[in-house]
Design a protein around this motif. Structure first.
Motif, PDB file in Angstrom:
ATOM      1  N   LYS A 194       0.839  -1.206   0.000  1.00  0.00           N
ATOM      2  CA  LYS A 194       0.000   0.000   0.000  1.00  0.00           C
ATOM      3  C   LYS A 194       0.873   1.253   0.000  1.00  0.00           C
ATOM      4  CE  LYS A 194      -3.569   2.716   0.547  1.00  0.00           C
ATOM      5  NZ  LYS A 194      -4.329   2.777   1.800  1.00  0.00           N
ATOM      6  N   LEU A 195       0.519   2.208  -0.889  1.00  0.00           N
ATOM      7  CA  LEU A 195       1.180   3.509  -0.930  1.00  0.00           C
ATOM      8  C   LEU A 195       0.223   4.558  -0.369  1.00  0.00           C
ATOM      9  CD1 LEU A 195       2.865   3.603  -4.468  1.00  0.00           C
ATOM     10  CD2 LEU A 195       4.025   3.493  -2.273  1.00  0.00           C
ATOM     11  N   GLU A 196       0.679   5.293   0.606  1.00  0.00           N
ATOM     12  CA  GLU A 196      -0.124   6.379   1.159  1.00  0.00           C
ATOM     13  C   GLU A 196       0.175   7.637   0.361  1.00  0.00           C
ATOM     14  OE1 GLU A 196      -2.397   6.174   3.325  1.00  0.00           O
ATOM     15  OE2 GLU A 196      -2.064   4.125   4.070  1.00  0.00           O
ATOM     16  N   THR A 197      -0.807   8.059  -0.458  1.00  0.00           N
ATOM     17  CA  THR A 197      -0.589   9.217  -1.325  1.00  0.00           C
ATOM     18  C   THR A 197      -1.533  10.379  -1.033  1.00  0.00           C
ATOM     19  OG1 THR A 197      -2.094   8.244  -2.956  1.00  0.00           O
ATOM     20  CG2 THR A 197       0.263   7.777  -3.200  1.00  0.00           C
ATOM     21  N   ARG A 198      -2.593  10.143  -0.278  1.00  0.00           N
ATOM     22  CA  ARG A 198      -3.563  11.210  -0.015  1.00  0.00           C
ATOM     23  C   ARG A 198      -2.985  12.210   0.974  1.00  0.00           C
ATOM     24  NH1 ARG A 198      -9.332   9.051   1.316  1.00  0.00           N
ATOM     25  NH2 ARG A 198      -8.987   8.317  -0.842  1.00  0.00           N
ATOM     26  N   ARG A 199      -2.968  13.461   0.563  1.00  0.00           N
ATOM     27  CA  ARG A 199      -2.470  14.556   1.398  1.00  0.00           C
ATOM     28  C   ARG A 199      -1.050  14.286   1.908  1.00  0.00           C
ATOM     29  NH1 ARG A 199      -7.843  15.499   5.205  1.00  0.00           N
ATOM     30  NH2 ARG A 199      -9.321  15.905   3.487  1.00  0.00           N
ATOM     31  N   THR A 200      -0.237  13.737   1.032  1.00  0.00           N
ATOM     32  CA  THR A 200       1.146  13.405   1.393  1.00  0.00           C
ATOM     33  C   THR A 200       2.093  14.168   0.477  1.00  0.00           C
ATOM     34  OG1 THR A 200       0.442  11.183   2.007  1.00  0.00           O
ATOM     35  CG2 THR A 200       2.809  11.538   1.703  1.00  0.00           C
ATOM     36  N   PRO A 201       3.119  14.848   1.027  1.00  0.00           N
ATOM     37  CA  PRO A 201       4.088  15.577   0.184  1.00  0.00           C
ATOM     38  C   PRO A 201       4.783  14.621  -0.800  1.00  0.00           C
ATOM     39  CG  PRO A 201       4.324  16.194   2.481  1.00  0.00           C
ATOM     40  CD  PRO A 201       3.395  15.023   2.454  1.00  0.00           C
ATOM     41  N   MET A 202       5.211  15.187  -1.938  1.00  0.00           N
ATOM     42  CA  MET A 202       5.804  14.365  -2.985  1.00  0.00           C
ATOM     43  C   MET A 202       7.103  13.724  -2.530  1.00  0.00           C
ATOM     44  SD  MET A 202       5.264  13.112  -5.905  1.00  0.00           S
ATOM     45  CE  MET A 202       3.874  14.110  -6.396  1.00  0.00           C
ATOM     46  N   ILE A 212       9.360   0.748  -0.297  1.00  0.00           N
ATOM     47  CA  ILE A 212       8.507  -0.404  -0.591  1.00  0.00           C
ATOM     48  C   ILE A 212       9.129  -1.289  -1.665  1.00  0.00           C
ATOM     49  CG2 ILE A 212       6.315  -1.061  -1.656  1.00  0.00           C
ATOM     50  CD1 ILE A 212       4.999   1.219  -0.145  1.00  0.00           C
ATOM     51  N   LEU A 213       9.605  -0.669  -2.734  1.00  0.00           N
ATOM     52  CA  LEU A 213      10.190  -1.457  -3.815  1.00  0.00           C
ATOM     53  C   LEU A 213      11.531  -2.069  -3.419  1.00  0.00           C
ATOM     54  CD1 LEU A 213       9.351   0.687  -6.984  1.00  0.00           C
ATOM     55  CD2 LEU A 213       8.113  -1.249  -6.009  1.00  0.00           C
ATOM     56  N   SER A 214      12.257  -1.420  -2.514  1.00  0.00           N
ATOM     57  CA  SER A 214      13.530  -1.979  -2.053  1.00  0.00           C
ATOM     58  C   SER A 214      13.332  -3.259  -1.257  1.00  0.00           C
ATOM     59  CB  SER A 214      14.290  -0.950  -1.206  1.00  0.00           C
ATOM     60  OG  SER A 214      14.579   0.211  -1.952  1.00  0.00           O
ATOM     61  N   SER A 215      12.164  -3.385  -0.669  1.00  0.00           N
ATOM     62  CA  SER A 215      11.895  -4.574   0.159  1.00  0.00           C
ATOM     63  C   SER A 215      11.447  -5.774  -0.663  1.00  0.00           C
ATOM     64  CB  SER A 215      10.818  -4.245   1.195  1.00  0.00           C
ATOM     65  OG  SER A 215       9.586  -3.941   0.558  1.00  0.00           O
ATOM     66  N   VAL A 216      11.243  -5.579  -1.948  1.00  0.00           N
ATOM     67  CA  VAL A 216      10.742  -6.660  -2.798  1.00  0.00           C
ATOM     68  C   VAL A 216      11.884  -7.605  -3.154  1.00  0.00           C
ATOM     69  CG1 VAL A 216       9.719  -7.242  -5.027  1.00  0.00           C
ATOM     70  CG2 VAL A 216       8.863  -5.277  -3.727  1.00  0.00           C
ATOM     71  N   SER A 217      11.685  -8.879  -2.918  1.00  0.00           N
ATOM     72  CA  SER A 217      12.634  -9.917  -3.310  1.00  0.00           C
ATOM     73  C   SER A 217      12.003 -10.756  -4.410  1.00  0.00           C
ATOM     74  CB  SER A 217      13.004 -10.800  -2.115  1.00  0.00           C
ATOM     75  OG  SER A 217      13.797 -11.890  -2.540  1.00  0.00           O
ATOM     76  N   ILE A 218      12.570 -10.674  -5.596  1.00  0.00           N
ATOM     77  CA  ILE A 218      11.999 -11.373  -6.745  1.00  0.00           C
ATOM     78  C   ILE A 218      11.966 -12.881  -6.511  1.00  0.00           C
ATOM     79  CG2 ILE A 218      12.412 -11.928  -9.175  1.00  0.00           C
ATOM     80  CD1 ILE A 218      13.325  -9.077  -9.580  1.00  0.00           C
ATOM     81  N   LYS A 219      12.998 -13.406  -5.850  1.00  0.00           N
ATOM     82  CA  LYS A 219      13.040 -14.842  -5.599  1.00  0.00           C
ATOM     83  C   LYS A 219      11.895 -15.299  -4.715  1.00  0.00           C
ATOM     84  CE  LYS A 219      18.058 -15.304  -6.084  1.00  0.00           C
ATOM     85  NZ  LYS A 219      19.318 -15.706  -5.416  1.00  0.00           N
TER      86      LYS A 219
END
Length: 851
Positions: A194-202, A212-219
């Protein structure tokens, strides 16, 4: 008799009732309208009234060449009669599928209107329209893509933001993972992020995406990514996916963008973020917001009935025209069956809805895919053609579901899509063999590397053109016809050095890869990438085939010199011993037996022992027990000696003795005083031996010599004065060539195989295609194709093949060389016997003269 006829007629009717459905020329079609009161609730009456009214209108205004019977049902638990041609059902998802399964065996046309998030009925057998609330079509859309196998993921990482409500998240997950008997797809494992984007600075959103993407392990989670995010977030995810190496030739990214519409959909801006080798597709909302848009249950019912009545009218007209041109008997043979009629009606209705359908058609989603593979190698293309493009691959509407013009991920399904890739190569048998005609034009590319390239081109769906460069032994010949005269011999050193020209062409992406066999070295890895090894070549040495030793004294070989000496001493000593025991035994005096003649002389005793050794026996046997014990003991000795001698003699006849061969490096170094050796100059082995730390390899390098010429080297190897070290394959070529020239098997290979040299093709260091090329090469190794192709280029078997190694032997047929020793003994015995006759003859002559 009559009961049998009745049973037979009933059987025939039962078998043919599907195809013997009455013709539309003689019987009106029957439509069953099933409106589930429980499912519609308060809407039941208005919908039924609307359907009845429209059917009255359709029969009057549309169906002008025939008629249709209507049967209404307010529940789904009905028994479908055999005279029914089609069904229009308005029911829940489960009831719709139950009705379909009941009607499928009877080949009924099923037109279904059902609830949202319901898997559509098979499109080749039925029409399904799910009732979808505007703005909530995403779960049904993803379900349609999954059930039609537009994507077939066993696992997926779902990244979503606040554009997806909590209820929609649940429905999307169900669409992606639902498993039932109605679905012919596997359940997928999901990982939700989940990405929190509502009322969140860029800047916070950027940091969140990166984390989030750094935590992804393709294996762990797989290679499939589904990003359901806002239009503004797509670029950020694409940037971080590329920087974190989550976007490549094996990973699939599907971006689902719901906050776009017919006017606001600048998808082309994303193509700037596409890189060579990416598998990226976009699914975005293309809904038209207008007050003229129509939809709803009544609209779909009327539209489907309009398509059905028009299709039925066309079918009646077609059957009438066809039947009028043939006889009644011919018409009965060729008229459409129930299945044929269902197929034609279904196709006509779909065509009508596609061209004239308006219900909920303002809601639509478009699909585009990145065309990225192989574009940067298009040298002759414009700059726009060499960069990635977005191509339309399909669209989706609630009324008819997905309509695809291409695969959702074209490169996953079709590889390079027949794109032409430029390659670079040079002539270097057996890896690359370039054949030309008499005018010097290249007519064929063969060799192991091009066999692999052809298979890769077939599997990965690309074509190729080859830029041929001259290198090594072929670069000195500048004539226009030089390529035709290129050598076909194996050159080891030419794989260990990559020319600067080829390196630059690969690094600059002038070519997709080097279709050449090069040695994998750490030095070369600084400039280029190597594919998985195409072949592994081991080094061994070429030596003179050991010659058979002289077999003149073969009969002496079973025993050593010491054994023969002891045996001779035993014969000479046993004669006097036998004489002594025989002479002084009291048995002869006691029994009054004369001791004259026979064994009464030492000479006769020695000849007796010699005869017994040859298993010939003698005329006389001793009378005393003591002498007989001696003779019996000697016979036992003779038995052991004769058996041992015969067995060993057979072995020496079968396996001839040869010179002591050189089979290992240690043996080669042990013959350093009598044998020289050489290495191929510039080879991988020479480079490694130069920096070797092991003493024997250091000595092997330091004491090597440079052969004066090829002929000098072969002559000295045949004479046993020299050893050449090279690839085993290269030495096999040399052995074959020497055999063809001399018709003799004078050469052999050593047993030691050392310093394995890996050969591979080269690619640019930043190429995204290395992994998929390696996967295909691995498969070629696993099925044995590369090994088979290489054997096709190796020397063919000949009479030297079985003895190519030093330790191999064959059964031996006894010939004159084996028997010459025995004939020599016979000749020597004859000469000695003749010589022995002269002294008695001379003595007799001298005595007669004296008398």
């Amino acid at each position: 008799m009559w009961p049998e006829l009745v049973v037979g007629a009933a059987f025939v009717c039962a078998v043919t009732r599907g195809d013997n459905f009455p013709s539309l020329l003689t019987t009106n079609a029957t439509l069953a309208v099933i409106i589930d009161r429980e499912y519609l609730g308060s809407e039941y009456s208005p919908i039924k009234h609307a359907i009845e009214s429209y059917l009255v209108f359709a029969k009057r205004e549309i169906l002008k060449h025939g008629g249709v019977n209507i049967q209404y049902y307010s529940w789904t638990s009905i028994s479908l009669k055999k005279d029914i041609m089609a069904i229009l059902s308005v029911a829940s998802c489960s009831d719709t599928w139950r009705l379909f399964r009941a009607a499928e065996d009877q080949h009924l046309l099923h037109m279904a209107i059902s609830e949202t998030d319901c898997p559509r009925l098979p499109p080749d057998k039925a029409i399904t329209v799910p009732l979808i609330t505007k703005g909530e079509e995403l779960p049904q859309l993803l379900l349609d893509l999954r059930t039609t196998k537009i994507y077939n993921w066993k696992s997926a990482v779902v990244v979503y933001d606040d554009t997806l409500s909590r209820d929609l998240v649940t429905r999307v997950v169900k669409s992606l993972t639902a498993d039932s008997s109605n679905l012919r797809v596997n359940t997928a494992a999901l990982s939700l992020l989940k990405l929190e984007t509502r009322r969140t600075p860029m800047n916070v959103i950027r940091a969140s995406i990166k984390d989030i993407l750094s935590s992804v392990s393709i294996k762990t989670v797989g290679r499939n990514f589904l990003a359901i995010v806002a239009f503004e977030i797509v670029e950020l995810i694409m940037e971080y996916a590329k920087s974190l190496k989550l976007a490549d030739t094996k990973n699939q990214w599907l971006y689902v963008i719901s906050n776009t519409n017919f006017k606001y959909k600048d998808i082309k801006r994303f193509k700037q973020l596409l890189s060579e080798g990416d598998n990226v597709s976009f699914l975005y909302n293309n809904t038209v917001k207008s007050s003229t848009c129509t939809g709803g249950l009544q609209c779909h019912c009327e539209e489907i009935l309009s398509g059905f009545t028009r299709a039925l009218d066309e079918a009646i007209v077609l059957e009438f025209e066809t039947s009028s041109q043939v006889s009644d008997e011919e018409w009965e043979a060729i008229r459409p069956s129930k299945l044929d009629r269902r197929t034609s009606l279904l196709q006509s209705i779909k065509t009508y809805l596609l061209q004239y359908g308006e219900c909920d058609n303002c809601t639509s989603w478009l699909m585009k895919a990145g065309d990225t593979w192989g574009r940067e190698y298009q040298q002759n293309a414009s700059s726009s053609d060499s960069s990635a493009e977005l191509m339309s691959v399909g669209k989706w509407r609630p009324s008819d579901g997905p309509s695809m013009s291409n695969e959702l991920f074209p490169h996953v399904a079709h590889g390079f899509r027949r794109r032409n890739l430029p390659l670079v190569s040079f002539h270097n048998p057996p890896w690359q063999i370039i054949k030309t005609n008499e005018s010097g034009a290249i007519v064929e590319y063969t060799g192991l590397i091009f066999d692999v390239v052809k298979e890769l081109a077939n599997t990965l769906n690309f074509t190729y053109t080859v830029d041929v460069v001259k290198f090594g032994r072929d670069s000195d010949n500048n004539s226009s016809n030089s390529i035709r005269e290129w050598s076909t011999e194996v050159a080891t050193a030419e794989t260990n050095f990559i020319p600067e020209l080829i390196i630059e062409m690969v690094k600059n992406k002038t070519v997709a890869f080097g279709a050449c066999a090069f040695t994998i070295t750490d030095k070369s890895k600084r400039d280029v990438n190597f594919t998985k090894a195409i072949s592994v070549q081991s080094y061994t040495f070429l030596v003179s085939r050991p010659r058979e030793l002289s077999r003149a004294l073969l009969f002496m070989s079973p025993f050593t010199g010491d054994t023969w000496l002891c045996l001779s001493a035993a014969i000479i000593s046993m004669g006097p011993i036998l004489y002594y025991i025989h002479r002084f035994s009291p048995v002869y005096d006691y029994k009054g037996i004369s001791k004259k003649g026979g064994l009464s002389s030492i000479e006769n005793c020695i000849w007796y022992m010699y005869g017994a050794l040859l298993q010939q026996g003698g005329m006389h046997l001793p009378q005393s027990d003591s002498a007989r014990i001696i003779v019996g003991s000697w016979w036992l000795v003779v038995l052991v000696v004769a058996t041992t001698y015969c067995g060993n003699l057979v072995a020496f006849l079968t396996f001839p003795k040869v010179d002591i061969p050189i089979t290992t490096i240690d043996e080669l170094l042990g013959h350093r005083d009598t044998v020289t050796w050489s290495l191929t100059k510039g080879s991988y082995l020479e480079t490694n031996l130069k920096y070797a730390t092991e003493p024997k390899y250091r000595e092997l390098y330091e004491k090597k010599i440079e052969p004066r010429s090829y002929k000098w080297m072969i002559k000295n190897i045949v004479d046993g004065k020299h050893v050449h070290i090279d690839w085993k394959m290269t030495l096999q070529y040399i052995m074959k060539k020497q055999y063809l020239e001399s018709d003799r098997c004078d050469l052999a290979l050593g047993l030691d195989e050392f310093y394995n040299e890996q050969l591979a093709m080269i690619m640019a260091q930043d190429t995204p295609y290395l992994e998929i090329f390696n996967d295909q090469i691995k498969k070629l190794h696993q099925v044995g194709l590369i090994e088979k192709w290489l054997k096709d280029y190796l020397p063919k078997k000949d009479r030297c093949w079985k003895n190519r190694h030093l330790v191999e032997v064959n059964n031996h047929t006894v010939n004159m060389d084996d028997m010459q020793g025995s004939f020599f003994v016979l000749f020597l015995g004859t000469i000695q016997s003749k010589t022995a006759t002269f002294p008695p003859h001379l003595f007799q002559v001298s005595s007669s003269h004296s008398s």
